[in-house]
Design an enzyme around this catalytic site. Structure first.
Site, PDB file in Angstrom:
ATOM      1  N   SER A  33       0.824  -1.216   0.000  1.00 17.73           N
ATOM      2  CA  SER A  33       0.000   0.000   0.000  1.00 17.73           C
ATOM      3  C   SER A  33       0.852   1.258   0.000  1.00 17.73           C
ATOM      4  CB  SER A  33      -0.919   0.020   1.231  1.00 17.73           C
ATOM      5  OG  SER A  33      -1.775  -1.098   1.225  1.00 17.73           O
ATOM      6  N   ASN A 181      -5.475   1.948  -6.180  1.00 18.16           N
ATOM      7  CA  ASN A 181      -4.691   0.743  -6.492  1.00 18.16           C
ATOM      8  C   ASN A 181      -5.547  -0.516  -6.630  1.00 18.16           C
ATOM      9  OD1 ASN A 181      -5.155  -0.251  -3.886  1.00 18.16           O
ATOM     10  ND2 ASN A 181      -3.211   0.500  -3.078  1.00 18.16           N
ATOM     11  N   GLU A 363     -22.130  14.818  11.616  1.00 17.81           N
ATOM     12  CA  GLU A 363     -21.466  14.879  12.913  1.00 17.81           C
ATOM     13  C   GLU A 363     -20.047  14.347  12.875  1.00 17.81           C
ATOM     14  OE1 GLU A 363     -24.485  13.597  12.361  1.00 17.81           O
ATOM     15  OE2 GLU A 363     -25.838  15.002  13.341  1.00 17.81           O
ATOM     16  N   PHE A 388     -26.159  12.805  19.285  1.00 14.03           N
ATOM     17  CA  PHE A 388     -25.591  12.650  17.949  1.00 14.03           C
ATOM     18  C   PHE A 388     -24.061  12.628  17.935  1.00 14.03           C
ATOM     19  CE2 PHE A 388     -29.795  14.815  16.753  1.00 14.03           C
ATOM     20  CZ  PHE A 388     -30.466  13.618  16.841  1.00 14.03           C
ATOM     21  N   HIS A 412     -29.402  18.708  25.011  1.00 11.69           N
ATOM     22  CA  HIS A 412     -30.582  17.822  24.954  1.00 11.69           C
ATOM     23  C   HIS A 412     -30.285  16.434  25.529  1.00 11.69           C
ATOM     24  CE1 HIS A 412     -31.547  21.060  22.214  1.00 11.69           C
ATOM     25  NE2 HIS A 412     -32.813  20.714  22.267  1.00 11.69           N
ATOM     26  N   ASP A 420     -39.934  14.784  22.024  1.00 10.34           N
ATOM     27  CA  ASP A 420     -39.274  14.297  20.803  1.00 10.34           C
ATOM     28  C   ASP A 420     -38.962  12.799  20.860  1.00 10.34           C
ATOM     29  OD1 ASP A 420     -39.267  16.360  18.948  1.00 10.34           O
ATOM     30  OD2 ASP A 420     -37.537  17.338  19.864  1.00 10.34           O
ATOM     31  N   ARG A 470     -31.888  20.524  28.071  1.00 10.28           N
ATOM     32  CA  ARG A 470     -32.822  21.308  27.270  1.00 10.28           C
ATOM     33  C   ARG A 470     -33.690  22.217  28.141  1.00 10.28           C
ATOM     34  NH1 ARG A 470     -38.280  20.440  25.376  1.00 10.28           N
ATOM     35  NH2 ARG A 470     -38.637  21.505  23.395  1.00 10.28           N
TER      36      ARG A 470
END
Lengths: 617, 617
Positions: A33, A181, A363, A388, A412, A420, A470
Site C-alpha cells: 500500500s 490501487n 457529525e 448525535f 438535549h 421528541d 434542554r
C-alpha cells in the site's frame, strides 16, 4: 527543489525500497500500500510540498495527511528523504518505544510532523477540511492541504461528508489524492480502476477532478500543476496505481495486503527497484509566504451573569458563554451541526460570524473539523445534540490518540428533553465520553456553573465534553461562586444527613426538591452537585460517605452503565469495608415521548423517587 | 386502488390537515416537514405501496421507512388514512403512553407498522439497503423498499454509504425519495433547490435519478411509474417541494421548523387546505405475489471442537462457529466491513456465499444493513475490528430503540493486537456496548467458549456483542464444558485463595500464568473467566469476594472506564461494608506499537503485574 522525471523516479524507488526495508525489518506492515503511492508522494515531496521540517507546528506550513494511515512506511520514508528522521530510526518501525509506529501518530508517542493519528480510515480528508477552512477563511494563508487517500476508504461516508463540505466552502487549498490501487484488504474494491466514476462523484460534490496514471511521474507533476492553478474549488486527483508497484511479484497481486516482504524475497524486490542506495535527500520547499490574519488576541473572559432563581437552560448558557469566550479569545472557533438554534451556538455565530463554521448535519465532519482546527492553533467548540456525538465516536477515539485539544458540547441530554422521544435523548453519552482516554467530562446543573466551566474548558487540554440540558432550570449559584474542573458543590448539608444524594443536570434540581420535601418531615439529606464527572471530586464524595450515614444515592438522567454511578463507584473501588451503600436511580426502561417531568417520574429519577428511596433506607 | 389526480390531492390535503391537527393538539412537532412530503406520500399510499396492514411483519410486504423521522405526523396520518390507526389515536401524538411518538418507534413502545426507529438522520436509507438486499438476493421477492429522506440529511455520510452500496448491488427494488424542501432546522440546506446536483450525485453512485416537482401529483405518479420500470439499479426521486406546502403562511418560511401551528392559526391553515373532512380512507394494495426463496431451515448447531491446549484465536473460532451456525440455521446471514480475512467471517463466506454480504469499509452501513436484515427475519452477524464499531455507535444506539435483534462481533480488541498500534486497538468498546439498552456483552477467552456462546447468541434477543482477540491462545476448556449468557467459569480455586483475579480475553490467560507463578511460591489465587459482562454472574462474583479474602483483582485489556471493573463494581454497589477491596489493572496510558506481550507488560496487565499486585496485598 525542481525535480526532473528521473529524479522523481529515483526518489520514488527509494521510497519503495525504504518501505520494503522497514517493514521487512519489522516483520509486519504495509509495503504494498506504500509502493502504489510512491510516485505520487515523490513528486509532491520534491516539488510541491511547502513544509519547514525544523518548525513543524508553524501555521504557515502546508499539511500532508495520510488518510490511508497504513501507508505509514511510505510517510516515514518521505521523512527520511526530507532528512527529518534518520535511516536508523526508520528501521525502528513498529518497535516498542519507537516514534515510527504501525500507523502515523503525533507526539508524544509519535512524530512532530504527524498532525493527526490515522489508521481508522476515512478521517484524514475531513480533518483536512477543517485545516483548509481555517487557512482559507481565518488565517488567509496560501498554504495547501494535501491528503492521500486509499481507494478502499472512499467507501466511508465520512469521506463524502468531507467532499460535500470541501465543495460547499470552495476549499481550493485542499487537494485529495486518491491512490486507486484497486485492491483492498481482502480483495478488489467496489470500483476497481474505474477512475471515471470517482471523477464523476468528486465533480458532483463540487470538486475539480483529474484522472491520471499515478505511476507516471510526469502525469503526476502535471496534475499537481493543474491543481495549483485551480482557484475556485478543491481538487481531487484520481491516480490509477498498482498496489506493490515497482516489484513484479507484489504488483497488483491479491493477498499482499498488510504483509511484509519475506526476508528471502527482499533482495529480489530491491533489485527490481534498481537497488536504491537510499542516499537521496530532498530539500523540501519551506513555508509559503504570507502571515496569518486570524486573530490570536487574548483578553479576559467575562462570563455571563444570571440572576439567582431565574430559569435558564444550561444549553443557553453554553451559547452565552461561548460568545463571551469569543470576545476574550481570538482563537476560539465555534462549529455546529445545523442545530445552532437549539444548541445556542448561534449566539456566537451572530457575534463572530467569521469564526463560525456550519458543517450541516454531518457529525463525523463536525468532530473532524474541530480536530483540523486545533491542528492550526484554534480552540474549537463543536456542538450538536448530545445523542448525535455517538455518530462521531470513532473520530473522538482517534482524536484521543492524536492528543487533540477540542471541546464538545452536547445539548438535549436525557429523558428530560420530553416529547421528541428516545431518538433525540442522549442516554449513553457520559459512558462514551468517560471512556475516552484523557477526556474531561462536565455536566453542569446551573447556568452559572456552565459559564464558569466554559472559562476552564477553553484552556483545558485533551477532549473536553460538556453535557447540557434542554429544560430551563432555576439559577442555583451567584456569579461569586467558583467552580473548577474536578470540583463539585455541596448544595445542602446538615449535621445529621441521612444520606447524600448526588445528582447533575436536571436530577440535581430533583434532589434539591426532594431535600425540601424531606426537610418538611424532619429528614435531612446532603445534596451534591457533581458537575465534574472526570476528573471527579473524590474528597467531597468520601467525606459525604463518612458524614452521611455511609449512604449515597445517585440520581442520573442516563442509562445505568457508564454515567454518574460508575464514576462515583470507581472512587470507592478499593475501599472495602469502608464502602458506602450506593443506591442508584437511573433510566432503566426505554423512554417514550411525553412531558419532561412526566418522563422523569416514569423513569423514577424525580424528586418523588428520591424521597421514596431515602425513606426506604 | 387506482387514484386520480383529484383523489391524490384530496388525500394529500387530508394528510396535511392531520399533520397540523395532531401537532397543534400536541403543542409541538413537525407539521412543516410533514406537509412538504404530503403529495409524495399520498400518491405512494394510494397507488404504489403494497402493504398488508393486518400483517405488518409479513416478509412479502413492501417497506416504507421515514428516514426523515421528524415527519412522523405525516406517517401517522398515512396510517390513519390506511385505517391502521384511528383519528383518536392520531391525536395522542407525543403524549406519554401513546404509540404515536414524536419520532417513529416500533413496538413495544410504538407501532407494528414502523420497522425501525428513526429520528437520528441518515439511517433510514442504509437500513433500506439491508432490506432490499435481502429481498433481492435471499428471499427473491418482488417487493419495493420506499425510503423518504429529507434534503438536510443528505449531508450525512451514512446516506452516501447507502447510495454506494445500493448502487453496487443494483438494488432495483430500492427507491429513495428526497423531499427537497430547501430548509433545514436553522436555515437553508447546502444545495437549496438545486435538484440537478442531487441527481448528478445519485447517478454518480449508480442510481437512476428522476427530478420532479414534488407537489405535482401527476409528476409524482409518473416518477413512481418510471421507478417501477427500472430493473437494473436503485431509483432516486429528487422532489422539489416547499416546507409547509399548502398553507401560505407556513410554506417556504424560515423559522417554521419543528413548530406546531399556534392554536389561533389552525383554523386559517385548515381553511387554506380546503377544510379536509378527514374521512378519506385508502384501500392500500396488499402484498405483492411471490413466495420467499430464502431458507429458513433450522437444524442443530454443531459447534466446532478444539483440542485442549492447542493455540487458536477466538476470532478464528468466531469464523468456525459462524460457519457452523450457517449450516444449522438458514436465516443466519454474515456481514462484514471488508476485513473478513481478519475477522474470519470469510469462513462463512466460503461456505455460504449467497448469505454473505460484503459492505466494504463502511461500518455505519454494516450495522444498518444488519438492522435491515433482521427487519425481514434474518439473524445477522456483523463483523469488523472492535475499534471500528465506534463508527456506528449512533446506529447501534438507534437499534436499541428499534428493539433490533442483531449480533455484532468485534475482533482485534485491546493492546494485545500489537504492532498496528492504537488506531486499531479497541479500548473503549466494552464501555460503548455495555451502555446500550438491553445489550448483551460477551468476551470469551477460549475458542471453546466462543463456539458455545455463538450457539446462545443466535437466539438471543437484542443487541449482542462479542469481543474477540487477535492472538492465538491455548484452548482452556473441553467441548464438554457448558457456557451460558450471564455465566462465568472458575478456572482455578483453592480453599485458601488470597484473592480472586478476574479476567477475560487475553488477560484471563495472564491470570492463569500468574496463578501458576504464585502457586510455585505457595500463594493461591482464584481465577475467574468473566466471559459474560452483561448480564454478569453476580453469584460467582459474590462468592469469590466472600471466599477469597474479600479481595478481587480485575485485569482487563481496556481503558479504566466502562469495562470489566465497572461491571464487577456495579455488582457490589449496594453492599456497603461487605464490599470487597477491588484492585484494578487496566490500560491507563496511550499504547504504542510493539509486540503483543511487550504491550501487555507495558500496560501492566500481564502475569507479572498480577503477581506483583497479589504480593502487594
Amino acid at each position: 527543489m525542481a525535480g526532473t522525471p528521473q529524479s522523481w523516479k529515483d526518489l520514488a524507488n527509494q521510497l519503495r525500497s525504504d518501505s520494503i526495508r522497514s517493514t521487512s525489518h519489522a516483520g509486519s506492515g504495509h509495503p504494498s500500500s506504500s509502493m502504489s503511492a510512491a510516485d505520487l508522494m515523490a513528486v509532491l515531496l520534491s516539488d510541491y510540498l511547502h513544509y519547514d521540517f525544523s518548525d513543524p507546528h508553524n501555521v504557515k506550513n502546508d499539511r500532508l495527511i495520510f488518510s490511508k494511515g497504513h501507508a505509514a512506511p511510505l510517510l516515514y520514508s518521505m521523512y527520511k528523504a526530507a532528512s527529518a528522521i534518520t535511516d536508523a530510526e526508520l528501521l525502528t518501525l513498529r518497535q516498542i518505544g519507537s516514534r515510527i509506529e504501525g500507523h502515523p501518530v503525533p507526539e508524544p508517542n509519535g512524530l512532530p510532523f504527524v498532525d493527526v493519528a490515522t489508521g481508522s480510515l476515512g478521517q484524514g480528508l475531513p480533518t483536512g477540511v477543517g485545516i483548509a477552512w481555517s487557512a482559507k477563511y481565518l488565517d488567509k494563508l496560501p498554504l495547501k492541504v494535501w491528503v492521500l487517500l486509499g481507494d478502499s476508504e472512499m467507501a466511508e461516508g465520512s469521506v463524502w461528508e468531507a467532499f460535500e463540505l470541501g465543495g460547499h466552502y470552495d476549499l481550493n487549498n485542499l487537494v485529495a489524492i486518491i491512490d486507486m490501487n484497486r485492491l483492498g484488504q481482502r480483495g478488489p474494491t467496489m470500483l476497481g480502476w474505474n477512475s471515471e466514476i470517482y471523477k464523476q462523484r468528486a465533480e458532483a460534490f463540487g470538486w475539480h477532478a483529474i484522472e491520471i496514471d499515478g505511476q507516471d511521474v510526469e502525469a503526476v507533476n502535471a496534475a499537481y500543476q493543474e491543481a495549483s492553478n485551480v482557484t475556485d474549488k478543491p481538487v481531487c486527483i484520481v491516480a490509477k496505481t498498482k498496489k506493490g508497484a515497482g516489484v513484479s511479484f507484489i504488483a497488483d497481486v491479491e493477498g499482499y495486503h498488510g504483509k511484509a516482504v519475506p526476508a528471502a524475497d527482499v533482495e529480489k524486490a530491491l533489485a527490481e527497484l534498481g537497488n536504491p542506495k537510499g542516499d537521496i535527500r530532498v530539500q523540501v520547499n519551506g513555508c509559503r509566504d504570507g502571515e496569518p490574519t486570524g486573530t490570536y488576541t487574548t483578553g479576559t473572559y467575562m462570563p455571563p451573569v444570571y440572576e439567582m432563581g431565574v430559569k435558564v437552560a444550561t444549553r443557553e448558557a453554553y451559547g452565552d458563554a461561548l460568545k463571551a469566550l469569543g470576545a476574550a479569545y481570538g482563537h476560539v472557533v465555534a462549529i455546529d451541526g445545523e442545530v445552532s438554534n437549539s444548541t445556542f451556538a448561534d449566539k456566537f455565530k451572530k457575534a463572530y460570524p467569521e469564526r463560525f463554521m456550519e458543517v450541516y448535519i454531518a457529525e463525523q465532519q463536525l468532530v473532524s473539523a474541530a480536530i483540523g482546527l486545533q491542528v492550526v492553533g484554534k480552540a474549537p467548540f463543536a456542538s450538536t445534540f448530545a445523542a448525535f456525538f455517538a455518530r462521531a465516536f470513532d473520530q473522538i477515539r482517534m482524536g484521543a490518540i492524536s492528543r487533540v485539544n477540542i471541546k464538545l458540547a452536547g445539548s438535549h441530554a436525557g429523558v428530560s428533553i420530553g416529547e421528541d422521544g428516545a431518538s433525540q435523548m442522549a442516554l449513553e453519552d457520559l459512558a462514551m465520553m468517560r471512556s475516552v482516554h484523557g477526556s474531561t467530562v462536565l455536566y453542569p446543573s446551573c447556568v452559572t456553573t456552565t459559564a464558569a466551566l466554559m472559562g476552564e474548558m477553553v484552556n483545558c487540554e485533551g477532549i473536553v465534553y460538556m453535557r447540557t440540558t434542554r429544560e430551563k432550570l432555576p439559577v442555583l449559584y451567584s456569579s461569586e461562586e467558583t467552580f473548577s474542573i474536578g470540583g463539585s458543590k455541596v448544595v445542602k448539608s446538615s449535621a445529621n444527613d441521612k444520606a447524600a444524594v448526588i445528582g447533575a443536570g436536571i436530577t440535581l434540581h430533583e434532589a434539591i426538591k426532594a431535600a425540601e420535601m424531606l426537610a418538611s418531615e424532619g429528614i435531612h439529606i446532603r445534596v451534591i452537585d457533581l458537575y465534574s464527572l472526570k476528573p471527579i471530586d473524590e474528597a467531597t464524595l468520601k467525606a459525604a460517605a463518612k458524614e452521611c450515614n455511609n449512604t449515597l444515592i445517585i440520581v442520573e438522567d442516563h442509562w445505568a452503565e457508564g454515567g454518574l454511578a460508575d464514576a462515583v463507584n470507581a472512587v470507592f473501588m478499593e475501599s472495602g469495608a469502608d464502602h458506602p451503600v450506593i443506591k442508584h436511580l437511573c433510566v432503566t426502561e426505554m423512554p417514550s415521548s411525553g412531558k419532561p417531568y412526566e418522563l422523569l417520574a416514569a423513569a423514577k429519577i424525580d424528586a418523588a423517587a428520591i424521597v421514596a428511596t431515602v425513606k426506604a433506607l
